[in-house]
Design an enzyme around this catalytic site. Structure first.
Site, PDB file in Angstrom:
ATOM      1  CB  SER A  41      37.321  47.737  23.952  1.00  0.00           C
ATOM      2  OG  SER A  41      36.292  46.786  23.929  1.00  0.00           O
ATOM      3  CG  ASP A  99      31.480  48.384  25.975  1.00  0.00           C
ATOM      4  OD1 ASP A  99      32.108  47.314  25.851  1.00  0.00           O
ATOM      5  OD2 ASP A  99      31.603  49.326  25.168  1.00  0.00           O
ATOM      6  CG  ASP A 104      33.877  44.227  26.114  1.00  0.00           C
ATOM      7  OD1 ASP A 104      33.305  44.512  27.183  1.00  0.00           O
ATOM      8  OD2 ASP A 104      33.857  44.990  25.127  1.00  0.00           O
TER       9      ASP A 104
END
Length: 454
Positions: free
Chosen positions: A99, A247, A243
Site C-alpha cells: 500500500s 484502493d 495511495d
C-alpha cells in the site's frame, strides 16, 4: 526451529521488509498455505509496481501450483482491480502490495472467492501456522499433478465494470488533476477515465515503487501539497490523490482544500440510497463524522456503526446486506463491488455528483461537512490500558455524557464526541474528536490529550 511470523502476519494482511522479514522462498510457502486453507482449485494473483513484487508474486504462484492449483496472473494491477478479478472470476485472490508503506516493504492482501476478506479470524491465522510449521519441517509434498500458471489482462474489464456502475457520459466537462504518487493509479486511471468528458491532468503517473516524489499516503497532509498547488495552477474543478495500491482516494476541491473522507462517505451514501429507491443500510465506523448517519437518515437509509477496520466493515456489509460503507481512512465499500473497497468507484461518484450540477465542489460538499473534527492524533504511551482507564474515570460520572467501548472508548455529549483507541501494533493511543464548532472541539481535544499525555 519454526520461523516466528508474528511481526509479518498482521490483523488483515501480510506485511514486512524485503528481504529482512520475508523473501521469495517464504512467499512460495504462503502460496501453498493459501490454497490449503481456502480449499481452492484455482486462484488469481496480481501485484503492484514495487521492485520486489513480480518475484514475490511469481514465487507465491509456484507454491500454489505445486499443490495442484491453477493460477491466473493478472500482473500489474491496483488492489481493487484484484478484488474485481476475484469477484468476476469467482476465485480466491492474492494481491502483492504494501500500500503506502516505503519501498523496502511488501505484503499480501488475500481474499476468498468473490473478494471475501481473509483476516486473522477468517483464515490468516491458519495460513501463518502452516507457514511457520513448514519453515521447520520443510515445504509440503507437491501434488501428483502441478497446476498451470497462465496470464490474463483484466484492466479493460475492470474499467468497464466501474463505468457501468456510475454513468458519467452526460456530465458537464470537468478538469481533474490526479496525483497517482507513482503508484498503481498511474496504471488504472487512464483506462478508467478513457472516453469520459474529463480533461485529465496527470501527476506522478510513472510506476515507481521507490516513490521518488512523495510517500503514496494521501492522508498525510504533506503528501497532497503538490496536488493542491497544481489544482490551483490549472484552475481545475477538483483534485484526486490515490495511495500506492490505488484502493483509497482522497479529494481536494477547486481551491485545493482537502475534503474529509466523512464528507465523501456522506455524499456517496446519498447517491447510493437514491439509486436504491431511498432504502438501504449504510455502514460507517465509529470515528466518522456525525454528518454521515445524519445524511443517511435524511435520505431514507439506515446507518450502522461499526468498529474501525476493513474486516469489521466487510463483515457488517455481509451481515446487513448494506449497499455502501465508508471509513475515515478513505476506504469505501460497495455492495455492487462484492462488498470490497474501491477508491476508484468512490472517485467516479464524486465526479458524477460534481458534473451533474453547476456549482463548484466546495459548495456541493458543504452540505455533507457539518462539524469540526480534530483528525486522528497519535500519542505514544507506556501504558495504553492505564491511560484509557484514566479517561474513563474522568468522564463516567458525568450526567451529560454517555460512554461506550465498542472500539476503545467513545464519550458522547450533546455538542461533541471523542474516541480513544489503542493501536494493535504500536504503543500508541489514537484520539479523534468532533464538535459543533471549532472552540468546543479544541477544548475537548486538549482536555483528553492532557489525560493521555499526563
Amino acid at each position: 526451529m519454526a520461523a516466528d511470523l508474528s511481526q509479518l502476519v498482521k490483523a488483515y494482511d501480510v506485511r514486512g521488509v524485503v528481504p529482512d522479514q520475508w523473501d521469495e522462498p517464504l512467499a512460495e510457502l504462503f502460496g501453498a498455505a493459501f490454497v490449503q486453507v481456502t480449499g481452492a482449485s484455482a486462484i488469481v494473483i496480481g501485484h503492484d509496481m514495487r521492485p520486489s513484487s513480480p518475484g514475490l508474486s511469481r514465487a507465491f504462484a509456484r507454491g500454489a501450483a505445486a499443490q495442484g492449483v491453477d493460477v491466473t496472473e493478472i500482473g500489474l494491477c491496483s488492489t481493487d482491480q484484484l478484488y474485481y478479478a476475484s469477484g468476476a472470476l469467482d476465485l480466491p485472490g492474492a494481491m502483492f502490495t504494501a500500500s503506502h508503506n516505503p519501498a523496502q516493504y511488501n505484503g499480501i492482501k488475500m481474499c476468498r472467492a468473490g473478494a471475501a476478506p481473509v483476516g486473522q479470524d477468517s483464515g490468516l491465522a491458519q495460513i501463518r501456522e502452516l507457514v511457520e510449521g513448514w519453515t521447520e519441517s520443510g515445504a509440503p509434498a507437491p501434488a501428483a499433478q502441478t497446476g498451470t500458471i497462465t496470464q490474463r489482462d483484466t484492466l479493460e474489464d475492470y474499467a468497464a465494470h466501474l463505468r457501468s456502475l456510475v454513468d458519467l457520459r452526460t456530465i458537464r466537462p470537468l478538469k481533474v488533476v490526479v496525483d497517482a504518487g507513482n503508484g498503481m493509479g498511474g496504471h488504472t486511471v487512464p483506462t478508467v477515465f478513457a472516453g469520459l468528458p474529463l480533461t485529465l491532468v496527470p501527476m506522478y503517473f510513472e510506476l515507481d515503487g521507490t516513490f521518488p516524489n512523495h510517500e503514496a499516503n494521501p492522508l498525510d497532509p504533506a503528501n497532497i501539497v503538490d496536488l493542491q498547488k497544481r489544482v490551483r495552477e490549472e484552475s481545475a474543478d477538483l483534485g484526486i490523490a490515490f495511495d500506492g495500491d490505488a484502493d483509497r482516494c482522497f479529494v481536494v476541491d477547486e481551491n485545493g482544500a482537502p475534503i474529509s473522507p466523512s464528507a465523501i462517505t456522506a455524499l456517496v451514501a446519498s447517491r447510493e440510497l437514491a439509486k436504491h429507491g431511498g432504502k438501504g443500510t449504510i455502514i460507517h465506523n465509529l470515528i466518522t463524522s456525525w454528518s454521515v448517519p445524519e445524511v443517511v437518515e435524511e435520505n431514507g437509509g439506515t446507518p450502522v456503526r461499526t468498529r474501525v477496520g476493513h474486516s469489521f466493515i466487510k463483515a457488517e456489509m455481509a451481515r446487513t446486506g448494506a449497499i455502501f460503507g465508508g471509513e475515515h481512512s478513505a476506504h469505501y465499500y460497495f455492495k455492487d463491488f462484492w462488498n470490497a473497497d474501491t477508491g476508484m468507484l468512490a472517485a467516479l461518484h464524486v465526479l458524477a455528483a460534481l458534473g451533474g450540477q453547476d456549482g463548484p465542489l466546495s459548495h456541493l460538499v458543504a452540505q455533507y461537512d457539518r462539524y469540526t473534527g480534530s483528525g486522528e492524533i497519535n500519542s505514544t504511551v507506556a501504558d495504553q490500558a492505564g491511560r484509557l482507564a484514566a479517561i474513563k474515570t474522568t468522564y463516567e460520572g458525568r450526567e451529560d455524557v454517555r460512554l461506550d467501548e465498542l472500539d476503545g472508548l467513545t464519550v458522547t455529549a450533546a455538542d461533541w464526541w471523542f474516541n480513544v483507541r489503542p493501536s494493535n501494533t504500536e504503543p500508541l493511543l489514537r484520539l479523534n474528536a468532533e464538535a459543533r464548532d471549532e472552540a468546543t472541539m479544541a477544548k475537548v481535544r486538549d482536555e483528553v490529550l492532557a489525560i493521555i499525555r499526563g
